[in-house]
Design a protein around this motif. Structure first.
Motif: not given
Length: 430
Positions: A376-384
């Protein structure tokens, strides 16, 4: 966009908080698992009924014992009758007689029938005592399951709230990027849909939690609307015994096994009672009688002493039918005892294997939660950063929710199966 922003920033947080905040009618009742079990043993109708049945069976013993003792009766009779004319008295004559009798009877020999009835009554007391112990064990297991259910649904409620918060945080990020034109309207809509679905799951989790608490209140004898604050949490404690040890312990200690042996003994006494019909019965009797034509009738004393033996010569096969029924009943309860033994062994095996299976799921579940958090942390960073998709974040939140829910379910399954295993083994309630 302003309506969407207002809905996200104002309405949804207020809705979430309002749903979780319940009216406080009274201070929460703090209870441990042992407290709940003690309340159930005191208040639950099943325990009350079991104790009443035991008291009833004890009086049945006194009834059976009384059948072997002396019986004294007093009879007073007022009679008026006429006598037809005779050659010496050519008209009807009327007579009035008052009679008093005290009679004593004592069974001397019954062919073993009375003795077997007393033994049966005492065995039924033993069965009633075992029923109380079995009821205690079942009640403890039921309360434990409900107690653990409250803890489970409380944990699931927290996970559902966390999922809502994750979707809220992501929706704010999506709206911020949409406002500057870096993402499409579809991202906003899909994020709002995911948030609405999470809100729906949160409502279900809250309802499950309240129902679980009501079930626990009902079992312990507390008012259904009582608010409980449980002192313990679901935790993992390893179980040391092997399957073979558990089965052996159950066959030696389950109250149901001892009950089956008592029922076999009762059936054997049934056979003795039936066979007593082939034997004579002997009764001693004594009577003292007074009668007179004037009330109260205390003159003309007479007494009687007798020893009576009776023996059935022919009964059209009635007693033979009773003996056959008793024999088939003995075969039936013997087979039921064997069936009970197999059932107990299977029950212990089932709960033991389910406990071990849940234990394995717990170890994999913790790893899954850690991986889902990292994902989840990776997905949020990538989306941002603009290199990931909205769907990646939504799926990651959902995956984290599922991983945490599975972890909670595995811990719950382990504890409930362990509690059911303890009950299946017949471990006494302290």
């Amino acid at each position: 966009m302003k309506l969407t922003s207002f809905f996200t920033k104002q309405i949804i947080p207020l809705f979430t908080v309002a749903m979780l905040c319940q009216p406080v009618l009274a201070a929460p009742i703090e209870l441990s698992l042992d407290d709940c079990i003690a309340l159930a043993l005191k208040n639950n109708p099943d325990m009350i009924i079991a104790n009443l049945d035991r008291d009833k069976s004890r009086w049945a013993v006194k009834e059976a014992q009384a059948g072997k003792g002396a019986a004294v009766s007093y009879t007073h009779t007022d009679s008026r009758y006429n006598t037809p004319p005779t050659s010496t008295i050519p008209y009807y004559t009327w007579s009035t007689v008052f009679d008093n009798e005290i009679a004593l009877s004592v069974p001397v020999y019954s062919g073993g029938k009375l003795e077997s009835q007393i033994k049966q009554a005492k065995l039924n007391v033993n069965v009633a005592d075992l029923t109380i112990e079995a009821t205690k064990q079942q009640l403890k297991q039921t309360v434990t399951n409900y107690y653990f259910s409250v803890l489970q649904y409380h944990n699931e409620l927290e996970v559902s709230q966390e999922t809502v918060n994750n979707y809220l945080r992501h929706l704010k990020d999506v709206q911020a990027q949409y406002s500057v034109g870096t993402v499409s309207k579809a991202d906003v809509l899909s994020s709002e849909v995911s948030l609405a679905n999470a809100q729906d799951s949160l409502i279900t989790a809250q309802n499950n939690y309240e129902l679980a608490m009501s079930n626990l209140n009902n079992t312990t004898g507390l008012p259904l609307e009582s608010v409980l604050q449980l002192k313990e949490q679901l935790q993992y404690e390893t179980y040391p015994l092997q399957l073979e040890d558990c089965v052996l312990y159950a066959l030696r200690n389950r109250p149901e096994m001892a009950q089956q042996q008592a029922k076999i003994a009762i059936a054997k006494e049934d056979g003795k009672i039936a066979k007593s019909g082939y034997l004579p019965s002997v009764t001693f009797a004594a009577a003292q009688d007074w009668y007179d034509e004037e009330l109260p009738g205390t003159k003309n004393s007479n007494w009687l002493v007798s020893l009576t033996a009776s023996f059935s010569v022919f009964d059209s096969g009635l007693n033979k039918a009773k003996v056959k029924q008793a024999q088939y009943n003995l075969h039936t309860v013997t087979e039921e005892a064997r069936q009970e033994q197999d059932s107990i062994a299977l029950e212990v095996r089932q709960y033991y294997l389910n406990m071990r299976e849940a234990e394995k799921r717990m170890s994999t579940g913790k790893v899954a939660v850690e991986q889902a958090l990292e994902n989840l942390k990776i997905a949020e960073v990538r989306y941002s950063a603009g290199v990931g998709t909205n769907l990646d974040v939504l799926d990651s939140v959902l995956a984290l929710n599922k991983a945490k829910t599975n972890d909670i379910q595995a811990l719950y399954d382990y504890n409930t199966n362990k509690a059911q295993l303890v009950k299946a083994m017949g471990v006494p309630v302290q």
